[in-house]
Design an enzyme around this catalytic site. Structure first.
Site, PDB file in Angstrom:
ATOM      1  N   LYS A  14     -23.670 -11.012 -10.051  1.00 40.61           N
ATOM      2  CA  LYS A  14     -25.066 -11.159  -9.593  1.00 40.61           C
ATOM      3  C   LYS A  14     -25.969 -11.687 -10.709  1.00 40.61           C
ATOM      4  O   LYS A  14     -26.779 -12.580 -10.473  1.00 40.61           O
ATOM      5  CB  LYS A  14     -25.616  -9.813  -9.073  1.00 40.61           C
ATOM      6  CG  LYS A  14     -24.854  -9.242  -7.898  1.00 40.61           C
ATOM      7  CD  LYS A  14     -25.516  -7.994  -7.344  1.00 40.61           C
ATOM      8  CE  LYS A  14     -25.566  -6.836  -8.322  1.00 40.61           C
ATOM      9  NZ  LYS A  14     -24.240  -6.210  -8.606  1.00 40.61           N
ATOM     10  N   ARG A  89     -30.255  -0.737  -3.420  1.00 42.56           N
ATOM     11  CA  ARG A  89     -28.924  -0.195  -3.653  1.00 42.56           C
ATOM     12  C   ARG A  89     -28.643   1.028  -2.798  1.00 42.56           C
ATOM     13  O   ARG A  89     -27.549   1.594  -2.886  1.00 42.56           O
ATOM     14  CB  ARG A  89     -28.832   0.225  -5.124  1.00 42.56           C
ATOM     15  CG  ARG A  89     -27.816  -0.569  -5.932  1.00 42.56           C
ATOM     16  CD  ARG A  89     -27.956  -0.082  -7.362  1.00 42.56           C
ATOM     17  NE  ARG A  89     -26.869  -0.455  -8.198  1.00 42.56           N
ATOM     18  CZ  ARG A  89     -26.914  -1.476  -9.067  1.00 42.56           C
ATOM     19  NH1 ARG A  89     -27.962  -2.267  -9.122  1.00 42.56           N
ATOM     20  NH2 ARG A  89     -25.901  -1.678  -9.867  1.00 42.56           N
ATOM     21  N   ARG A 128     -16.969  -7.672 -20.232  1.00 45.19           N
ATOM     22  CA  ARG A 128     -18.386  -7.754 -20.575  1.00 45.19           C
ATOM     23  C   ARG A 128     -18.743  -6.688 -21.611  1.00 45.19           C
ATOM     24  O   ARG A 128     -19.541  -6.913 -22.508  1.00 45.19           O
ATOM     25  CB  ARG A 128     -19.240  -7.583 -19.302  1.00 45.19           C
ATOM     26  CG  ARG A 128     -20.731  -7.715 -19.539  1.00 45.19           C
ATOM     27  CD  ARG A 128     -21.488  -7.820 -18.225  1.00 45.19           C
ATOM     28  NE  ARG A 128     -21.661  -6.529 -17.586  1.00 45.19           N
ATOM     29  CZ  ARG A 128     -22.206  -6.354 -16.377  1.00 45.19           C
ATOM     30  NH1 ARG A 128     -22.604  -7.391 -15.670  1.00 45.19           N
ATOM     31  NH2 ARG A 128     -22.336  -5.154 -15.872  1.00 45.19           N
ATOM     32  N   ARG A 134     -23.829  -3.087 -23.573  1.00 49.28           N
ATOM     33  CA  ARG A 134     -24.198  -2.151 -22.504  1.00 49.28           C
ATOM     34  C   ARG A 134     -23.268  -0.953 -22.526  1.00 49.28           C
ATOM     35  O   ARG A 134     -22.067  -1.079 -22.297  1.00 49.28           O
ATOM     36  CB  ARG A 134     -24.126  -2.853 -21.149  1.00 49.28           C
ATOM     37  CG  ARG A 134     -25.424  -3.528 -20.780  1.00 49.28           C
ATOM     38  CD  ARG A 134     -25.343  -4.180 -19.434  1.00 49.28           C
ATOM     39  NE  ARG A 134     -25.019  -3.253 -18.356  1.00 49.28           N
ATOM     40  CZ  ARG A 134     -25.117  -3.572 -17.082  1.00 49.28           C
ATOM     41  NH1 ARG A 134     -25.534  -4.768 -16.721  1.00 49.28           N
ATOM     42  NH2 ARG A 134     -24.811  -2.686 -16.157  1.00 49.28           N
ATOM     43  N   ARG A 146     -19.434   4.017 -11.289  1.00 46.76           N
ATOM     44  CA  ARG A 146     -20.343   3.011 -10.722  1.00 46.76           C
ATOM     45  C   ARG A 146     -19.764   2.408  -9.448  1.00 46.76           C
ATOM     46  O   ARG A 146     -20.485   2.195  -8.468  1.00 46.76           O
ATOM     47  CB  ARG A 146     -20.628   1.914 -11.756  1.00 46.76           C
ATOM     48  CG  ARG A 146     -21.594   2.403 -12.836  1.00 46.76           C
ATOM     49  CD  ARG A 146     -21.526   1.582 -14.089  1.00 46.76           C
ATOM     50  NE  ARG A 146     -21.877   0.200 -13.857  1.00 46.76           N
ATOM     51  CZ  ARG A 146     -21.575  -0.793 -14.695  1.00 46.76           C
ATOM     52  NH1 ARG A 146     -20.885  -0.542 -15.795  1.00 46.76           N
ATOM     53  NH2 ARG A 146     -21.961  -2.008 -14.419  1.00 46.76           N
TER      54      ARG A 146
END
Ligand code: ADP
Length: 191
Positions: A14, A89, A128, A134, A146
């Site tokens: 996204k 969400r 990532r 992060r 998640r």
């Protein structure tokens, strides 16, 4: 105004695709993840609370993110349209968004939903995590939490927009450019 939701599980691309969409179509990018991370970097009380929740892989309370979105909509009322990324969400967030937009005599044009297999998602998130800084991308347990939040709470958002035939599924694997072309074609056909 043209308002678009880019939807999909964590790691579905996204953020990457949002950057390209806003550049090409001139929409205003609203990412609740980015808004929350900005609060964290400024160490605001909201950011400090949100960080604890995000680092467990859980969702931040609806009223917090709806409040942030409401403010951002008011502050950017001159925009050509909004690209919602990572929001709504939960079904409750979707209902709140509809109300906020209705109040401004606006609506969601379409939800583009990126479809990516679970093993591919986990691979991308761990990759990532090597460079993003992060903390929620660095371990498999947080990532699994998640993905579980996504299945338990977020998938229902697609059902919500299916009721008004607003959902278009987009194959989310392949090159970044190929996926962007699929998204662009859907956007162009509705502008
Ligand atoms: P990703 O989609 O890759 O998980 P995001 O940057 O969209 O990344 O979100 C990171 C975290 O921020 C989420 O795991 C969640 O804790 C929090 N968050 C972001 N958007 C929302 C939202 N709309 N509602 C609740 N929590 C959110």
């Amino acid at each position: 105004m043209f308002n678009l939701i880019l939807f999909g599980p964590p790691g579905s691309g996204k953020g990457t695709q949002s950057e390209k969409i806003i550049e090409k179509f001139g929409l205003f990018h609203l990412s609740t993840g980015d808004l929350l991370r900005s609060q964290i970097s400024f160490q605001t009380p909201l950011g400090l609370e949100a960080k604890k929740i995000m680092d467990r892989g859980h969702l931040v309370p609806d009223e917090v993110v709806v409040g942030m979105i409401s403010t951002a909509l008011d502050e950017n009322s001159q925009a050509k349209g909004f690209l919602f990324d990572g929001f709504p969400r939960t079904a409750a967030q979707a209902e709140s968004l509809d109300k906020l937009l209705e109040f401004k005599q606006q609506s969601i044009a379409v939800m583009l939903a990126l479809d990516v297999s679970e093993p591919e998602l986990i691979k991308r998130l761990l990759k990532r995590g090597e460079t993003s800084g992060r903390s929620d991308d660095t371990n498999e347990e947080i990532i699994a939490a998640r993905v579980a939040e996504y299945k338990n709470k977020t998938e229902a958002v697609a059902d919500y927009y299916r009721q008004t035939n607003k959902v278009v599924m987009i194959a989310g694997e392949g090159t970044v450019e190929d996926i962007f072309e699929r998204l662009s074609n859907e956007i162009k056909s509705r502008l």
